[in-house]
Design a protein around this motif. Structure first.
Motif, short mmCIF file in Angstrom:
data_model
loop_
_atom_site.label_atom_id
_atom_site.label_comp_id
_atom_site.label_asym_id
_atom_site.label_seq_id
_atom_site.Cartn_x
_atom_site.Cartn_y
_atom_site.Cartn_z
N ASN A 41 74.73 87.79 -3.93
CA ASN A 41 74.28 87.10 -2.58
C ASN A 41 75.55 87.28 -1.71
O ASN A 41 76.68 87.02 -2.39
CB ASN A 41 73.92 85.44 -2.79
N ASP A 57 78.33 86.47 0.47
CA ASP A 57 79.35 85.56 0.96
C ASP A 57 80.44 86.11 1.25
O ASP A 57 81.34 86.89 0.38
CB ASP A 57 79.36 84.41 0.00
N LYS A 60 78.72 84.86 -5.36
CA LYS A 60 77.42 84.09 -5.46
C LYS A 60 76.31 85.23 -6.26
O LYS A 60 76.41 86.25 -5.44
CB LYS A 60 77.17 83.65 -4.14
N THR A 85 72.27 84.80 -7.52
CA THR A 85 70.72 84.33 -7.71
C THR A 85 70.22 84.70 -9.08
O THR A 85 70.14 85.91 -9.16
CB THR A 85 69.86 84.33 -6.64
N GLN A 104 66.70 85.18 -10.92
CA GLN A 104 65.27 85.07 -10.63
C GLN A 104 64.57 85.42 -11.93
O GLN A 104 64.99 86.09 -12.99
CB GLN A 104 65.18 86.37 -9.69
N ASP A 137 63.31 82.61 -7.19
CA ASP A 137 64.81 82.16 -7.47
C ASP A 137 64.48 80.86 -8.43
O ASP A 137 63.80 80.22 -8.38
CB ASP A 137 65.41 81.64 -6.01
N LYS A 157 71.44 79.38 -9.25
CA LYS A 157 72.37 80.13 -8.57
C LYS A 157 73.68 80.03 -9.71
O LYS A 157 73.90 79.18 -10.60
CB LYS A 157 72.84 79.27 -7.35
N ILE A 186 77.79 80.47 -8.83
CA ILE A 186 78.90 80.55 -7.78
C ILE A 186 80.38 80.55 -8.68
O ILE A 186 80.61 79.90 -9.41
CB ILE A 186 78.69 79.28 -7.03
N LYS A 232 74.42 76.69 -11.33
CA LYS A 232 73.83 75.46 -10.59
C LYS A 232 72.44 75.49 -10.28
O LYS A 232 71.57 76.64 -10.24
CB LYS A 232 74.75 75.46 -9.14
N LEU A 261 69.05 75.34 -7.51
CA LEU A 261 69.09 76.02 -6.50
C LEU A 261 69.60 75.43 -4.89
O LEU A 261 69.93 76.06 -4.18
CB LEU A 261 67.56 76.33 -5.94
N GLU A 316 72.45 73.83 -4.96
CA GLU A 316 73.74 74.11 -5.17
C GLU A 316 74.60 72.83 -5.30
O GLU A 316 75.83 72.67 -5.00
CB GLU A 316 74.48 75.17 -4.07
#
Length: 263
Positions: free
Chosen positions: A160, A162, A167, A169, A171, A177, A180, A182, A199, A201, A203
């Motif tokens: 993702n 950022d 970050k 995801t 799936q 999804d 996560k 991070i 984490k 979803l 977060e």
């Protein structure tokens, strides 16, 4: 796509490597649905070769030392041992790609990693295409596909965009999804472990982590080898556990491929 017949056979890639001899999720006011990542299949319905993952909440991944790479500085295909928390090997992973990819596209190189059990049967295949690895190109970021058994999609790891934090995801096979990942702002953990938190979803709640273990100054400077730990809930779907192993490989190559990155 591997055929059904080939799934039960020993892959020649692994013939020389056969053995011879969670943190609990915090409770938050907002309730995050867990049906997407919790194990729902019965043991006899699990992908062949992943039955052992069903009882693990901690997975250790140890990259093997490549003497030629350490001496000459040339990039060689990565090989990993995947172990339980007691240090017993349960899987072995071998990277497949070309010399051009390894030496000129090193951190963003495309690859196929084949993971076999201790009988040499390939149980997981991880495919990574050549894609960008920069916040300047948010439309073509990293994406990794995990198959288990080979030829059957288990899930995906998608980077993702950022500007500050790594970050990702996680799936499932339907590209829904699930979780996560991070990472920290700085991945150069000097003399300490580097943790990528797993984490929900939202977060908000942390259910696990992928850790790059500090392995000593000499090892980090003069070799690219790394030790990782994956901590997840024991009832995490085994397919998602397989995807988490793929995520660990991706994190290794993106952030710790160069020797000094782990300092």
């Amino acid at each position: 796509m591997a055929s059904q017949e080939s799934q039960g056979q020993t892959n020649s890639v692994f013939k020389d490597y056969l053995p011879g001899s969670a943190d609990l999720p915090e409770q938050n006011k907002s309730v995050e649905p867990t049906s997407l990542w919790k194990q729902t299949s019965r043991t006899h319905n699990l992908p062949p070769g992943l039955e052992y993952l069903n009882q693990l909440d901690r997975i250790i991944i140890h990259q093997q030392v490549e003497l030629l790479e350490a001496i000459l500085g040339t990039e060689t295909s990565s090989k990993y041992e995947i172990k339980n928390h007691l240090g017993q090997r349960v899987y072995f992973a071998v990277e497949e790609n070309g010399c051009f990819d390894r030496n000129l596209c090193s951190p963003i190189r495309s690859f196929t990693i084949r993971i076999a059990d201790n009988t040499g049967r390939e149980v997981i295949t991880v495919n990574r295409p050549l894609r960008c690895n920069s916040c300047l190109f948010p439309c073509f970021l990293q994406e990794l596909e995990v198959q288990s058994p080979p030829g059957t999609i288990a899930g995906y790891v998608v980077q993702n965009w950022d500007p500050f934090l790594p970050k990702f995801t996680i799936q499932n096979e339907s590209k829904e999804d699930v979780l996560k990942i991070i990472g920290p702002y700085a991945t150069c953990g000097c003399f300490e472990d580097v943790d990528f938190e797993v984490k929900a979803l939202n977060e908000m709640s942390t259910i696990g982590k992928i850790s790059k273990y500090w392995s000593g100054f000499v090892n980090n400077v003069f070799t690219n080898t790394a030790n990782f730990g994956i901590q997840v809930p024991v009832d995490l779907d085994v397919r998602i556990k397989a995807v988490m192993i793929g995520a660990c490989f991706l994190i290794d190559l993106m952030f710790f491929e160069n020797s000094l990155d782990g300092l």
